[in-house]
Design a protein around this motif. Sequence first.
Motif, short mmCIF file in Angstrom:
data_model
loop_
_atom_site.label_atom_id
_atom_site.label_comp_id
_atom_site.label_asym_id
_atom_site.label_seq_id
_atom_site.Cartn_x
_atom_site.Cartn_y
_atom_site.Cartn_z
N SER A 1 41.04 10.49 -27.09
CA SER A 1 40.10 10.70 -26.00
C SER A 1 39.80 9.36 -25.35
CB SER A 1 38.81 11.33 -26.54
OG SER A 1 38.18 10.44 -27.42
N PRO A 2 39.01 9.33 -24.26
CA PRO A 2 38.62 8.06 -23.68
C PRO A 2 37.96 7.16 -24.72
CG PRO A 2 38.03 9.85 -22.23
CD PRO A 2 38.51 10.47 -23.51
N ALA A 3 37.87 5.88 -24.42
CA ALA A 3 37.42 4.88 -25.38
C ALA A 3 36.09 5.27 -26.01
CB ALA A 3 37.28 3.53 -24.68
N LEU A 4 36.02 5.07 -27.33
CA LEU A 4 34.80 5.40 -28.06
C LEU A 4 33.91 4.18 -28.07
CD1 LEU A 4 33.60 7.71 -29.83
CD2 LEU A 4 34.45 6.45 -31.79
N SER A 5 32.69 4.33 -27.63
CA SER A 5 31.76 3.21 -27.56
C SER A 5 30.84 3.24 -28.76
CB SER A 5 30.98 3.28 -26.24
OG SER A 5 30.12 2.19 -26.11
N GLY A 6 29.78 2.45 -28.71
CA GLY A 6 28.85 2.36 -29.83
C GLY A 6 27.83 3.46 -29.81
N TYR B 1 30.23 18.94 -26.67
CA TYR B 1 31.30 19.83 -27.10
C TYR B 1 30.83 21.09 -27.83
CZ TYR B 1 34.20 15.93 -25.76
OH TYR B 1 34.80 14.94 -25.03
N TRP B 2 31.70 22.08 -27.77
CA TRP B 2 31.55 23.36 -28.46
C TRP B 2 31.91 23.16 -29.93
CZ3 TRP B 2 35.72 27.48 -28.93
CH2 TRP B 2 35.19 28.74 -29.24
N ARG B 3 31.69 24.20 -30.74
CA ARG B 3 31.97 24.09 -32.18
C ARG B 3 33.46 23.82 -32.45
NH1 ARG B 3 31.29 29.92 -31.73
NH2 ARG B 3 33.37 30.84 -32.02
N ALA B 4 34.36 24.32 -31.58
CA ALA B 4 35.79 24.01 -31.65
C ALA B 4 36.11 23.25 -30.37
CB ALA B 4 36.62 25.30 -31.76
N PRO B 5 36.10 21.92 -30.41
CA PRO B 5 36.03 21.13 -29.18
C PRO B 5 37.32 20.96 -28.41
CG PRO B 5 36.02 19.69 -31.07
CD PRO B 5 35.98 21.08 -31.61
N GLY B 6 38.46 21.40 -28.95
CA GLY B 6 39.70 21.25 -28.21
C GLY B 6 40.50 20.05 -28.67
N ASP B 7 41.42 19.61 -27.80
CA ASP B 7 42.41 18.60 -28.18
C ASP B 7 41.80 17.29 -28.65
OD1 ASP B 7 44.14 20.52 -27.29
OD2 ASP B 7 44.70 19.49 -25.44
N ALA B 8 40.77 16.82 -27.96
CA ALA B 8 40.27 15.48 -28.23
C ALA B 8 38.75 15.41 -28.26
CB ALA B 8 40.81 14.51 -27.17
N GLY B 9 38.09 16.54 -28.45
CA GLY B 9 36.64 16.54 -28.47
C GLY B 9 36.08 16.18 -29.83
N ILE B 10 34.77 16.03 -29.87
CA ILE B 10 34.06 15.68 -31.10
C ILE B 10 33.22 16.87 -31.52
CG2 ILE B 10 32.44 14.08 -32.17
CD1 ILE B 10 33.20 12.06 -29.96
N PRO B 11 33.50 17.51 -32.65
CA PRO B 11 32.75 18.72 -33.04
C PRO B 11 31.33 18.38 -33.44
CG PRO B 11 34.23 18.07 -34.80
CD PRO B 11 34.54 17.16 -33.65
N PRO B 12 30.36 19.18 -33.04
CA PRO B 12 28.98 18.95 -33.46
C PRO B 12 28.78 19.36 -34.91
CG PRO B 12 29.12 20.94 -32.17
CD PRO B 12 30.49 20.34 -32.14
N SER B 13 27.80 18.74 -35.55
CA SER B 13 27.43 19.12 -36.91
C SER B 13 25.93 18.97 -37.05
CB SER B 13 28.16 18.26 -37.94
OG SER B 13 27.84 16.89 -37.78
N SER C 1 42.21 13.53 -18.38
CA SER C 1 43.31 12.63 -18.75
C SER C 1 44.41 13.37 -19.51
CB SER C 1 42.78 11.45 -19.59
OG SER C 1 41.80 10.73 -18.88
N GLY C 2 44.65 14.62 -19.13
CA GLY C 2 45.69 15.41 -19.75
C GLY C 2 45.29 16.10 -21.03
N TYR C 3 44.06 15.91 -21.48
CA TYR C 3 43.59 16.54 -22.71
C TYR C 3 42.64 17.69 -22.38
CZ TYR C 3 45.38 12.46 -25.19
OH TYR C 3 46.19 11.48 -25.70
N ARG C 4 42.83 18.80 -23.08
CA ARG C 4 41.96 19.95 -22.89
C ARG C 4 40.84 19.91 -23.92
NH1 ARG C 4 44.71 25.53 -23.81
NH2 ARG C 4 44.06 25.19 -25.97
N THR C 5 39.61 19.91 -23.42
CA THR C 5 38.46 19.95 -24.30
C THR C 5 37.56 21.11 -23.89
OG1 THR C 5 37.28 18.34 -22.92
CG2 THR C 5 38.50 17.48 -24.81
N ILE C 6 36.67 21.51 -24.79
CA ILE C 6 35.84 22.69 -24.59
C ILE C 6 34.40 22.32 -24.88
CG2 ILE C 6 35.46 25.08 -25.28
CD1 ILE C 6 38.38 25.15 -26.24
#
Length: 273
Positions: A22-27, A64-76, A101-106
């Motif tokens: 996914s795009p750059a992960l920050s702090g 993001y949704w519980r199933a976030p897609g290609d490059a998402g971050i799942p919640p907990s 950026s070509g990635y499918r997220t939900i």
Amino acid sequence: MKQRLNTAAAAAAVLLAGAAGSPALSGAVDGEIAQIQVLDGGMTKRGTYLGALKVTLQPGWKTYWRAPGDAGIPPSFSWRGARNVGELSITWPSPEVFLTSGYRTIGYHDQLVLPVEITPETPGKPVRLKGRMQLGVCKDVCVPAELSFDHQLDSSAGRNPAIAAALASRPWSAREAGVRKASCSLRPTEYGMKVTARISMPSAGGEEVAVIEPGTPNLFAGETATRREGGLLVAETEFLPADSNAYAIDRSQLRITVLGKNHAVDIQGCSAG
């Protein structure tokens, strides 16, 4: 989705792994980007408490949704510190499909209202909803967020329009959507198991995206490819083991969500096929 009070939150490493590609992960997230509050919905006729976690994002940000897609971050979630909470049930509103950026997220943009229904351990006693929500939020960069909440639910509260709207936007059940049959075939692959779902159902509208969830933490699913064959929706994914332990796939525990332009559909389980 039902979960017990002692559900453990995912480690921070999960958040980092979920952002791969996914795009750059920050702090750490700025508190002004994402904020959380607990909404009151009063008591239901079943004697349960109704509330919601409301996450408000700055304009242009998404989560993001519980199933976030290609490059998402799942919640907990962690419910540590909650009081008089027996069973807890979360209703996820129908999410959106994003292509970045070509990635499918939900997920959701700007705001997420997540209804929570709580069965108290001791009826008639106050319920305190306390804990933390770990999630990812994205715009030009993706950052992990940890949002804390602590609220004693108001049993005398009336109908909350935000909670009612979120409940109304849940996916349709298989029956509501006219699903006639859902079958799943399994085929071993080099690294896991290929799952092919064949669903006899009317179109959900536009380009349909299906998500197949394994129903067990021992497996995780790759991207799902979805196509139409007339009245049949075909969805294929690969389940990969989360560790080196042996695993079994229970078709009755598979969860298939179809996201369409007109509505979403939640299908619980599938038969052999």
